[in-house]
Design an enzyme around this catalytic site. Sequence first.
Site, PDB file in Angstrom:
ATOM      1  N   ASP A   1      41.608  41.420  41.685  1.00 25.09           N
ATOM      2  CA  ASP A   1      41.825  42.021  42.990  1.00 25.09           C
ATOM      3  C   ASP A   1      43.060  41.445  43.787  1.00 25.09           C
ATOM      4  OD1 ASP A   1      39.598  43.457  43.209  1.00 25.09           O
ATOM      5  OD2 ASP A   1      38.264  41.825  43.116  1.00 25.09           O
TER       6      ASP A   1
ATOM      7  N   HIS B   1      42.215  45.999  37.074  1.00 24.48           N
ATOM      8  CA  HIS B   1      42.874  45.265  38.033  1.00 24.48           C
ATOM      9  C   HIS B   1      42.178  43.794  38.353  1.00 24.48           C
ATOM     10  CE1 HIS B   1      40.046  47.219  40.357  1.00 24.48           C
ATOM     11  NE2 HIS B   1      40.082  46.066  41.390  1.00 24.48           N
TER      12      HIS B   1
ATOM     13  N   HIS C   1      38.996  43.577  36.152  1.00 26.02           N
ATOM     14  CA  HIS C   1      37.840  44.594  36.029  1.00 26.02           C
ATOM     15  C   HIS C   1      38.025  45.910  36.318  1.00 26.02           C
ATOM     16  CE1 HIS C   1      38.146  43.479  40.459  1.00 26.02           C
ATOM     17  NE2 HIS C   1      37.939  44.498  40.642  1.00 26.02           N
TER      18      HIS C   1
ATOM     19  N   ARG D   1      31.374  44.532  49.117  1.00 27.11           N
ATOM     20  CA  ARG D   1      32.071  43.385  48.518  1.00 27.11           C
ATOM     21  C   ARG D   1      32.509  42.224  49.522  1.00 27.11           C
ATOM     22  NH1 ARG D   1      37.512  44.691  45.356  1.00 27.11           N
ATOM     23  NH2 ARG D   1      38.344  43.675  47.302  1.00 27.11           N
TER      24      ARG D   1
END
Length: 314
Positions: free
Chosen positions: A122, A120, A270, A287
């Site tokens: 983000d 995907h 990723h 993150r």
Amino acid sequence: MPSETMSHDAETAPSTVTVTPLAIHIGAEIGGVDLSRPLAPEQVRDIRAALVRWKVVFFRDQPMNHRQHIDFSRQFGAVTPGHVVYGGDGEFPEIYPITKHRTANNFQDQVLLRPWTGWHTDLTAAINPPMASILRGVVVPPYGGDTQFTSLVAAYNALSPAMRGFVDGLRGIHRNAPPQEVKAGKEYEELVKKRTLISEHPLVRVHPESGERALYAGPIHLKSIAGLSPRESQVMLEMLWEHLVRTEFTVRFKWEPGSVAFWDNRAACHLAPRDIFDSDFDREFYRTTLVGDVPVGVDGRPSTSIQGDPITAA
Ligand code: SIN
């Protein structure tokens, strides 16, 4: 692997930043910086240039606390809330914890795993998906738990000219629901109901900094292609997804405690690891994401929002 110091115009100051490419199309390791302290403007410039060139950059031995992680991120743009669906860490709303026990629920009862499952970019369901994401490894398994990245620019460039011409004019419908083959946890389903995001993005996005064309087709949120019949859309998307995860467009990152990955969501997709769920090793990562702009297609048309608000700074 040769490492290069960035070159500069006469007017621009050199920096300490070194950039060591890790694969042909994507991924470079950056050295010569301490991310826990404010960076010099020329270091910010060179890291940003390397990010745009390599789509994902990695740093080693950069232990940081949450505050330092946020401060590092802010030097590259406004920081979003940790996650538009999950929220953030209580004390640090900009931090999104990605811990093994938290993500385990999303991997229950998978009925049809395909090579692109889990890949995907983000939050592409938002009208302005995050420009970049910065992930820091704190508790890292001794082996396993690698993250993989693919270059959407290399994937676009490797399509035949006829197919490039076709996809250049298409637009995709993105929605923040998990793919059919993944049975999402109840928690995620309830949260998504409260914040449903749906957007129409060009299938080929022109990168605002490099001008490169990227196959903007990250699998998790992209549900259909506008204007095609359901069967045409499904077959076309599966062909594009199979294509964009071809190993020659990818790089695989092996984490160590203190490693940081900084990726450009405008040009990369990723895959978080699944192998950790077959081991007792713990994995605790954090993150941040940076506010992004509205994608623009080859024809100059921006994306359109179907449901939900833009992502703003925390
Ligand atoms: C992510 O998908 O943002 C996290 C990747 C990872 O956990 O390796």
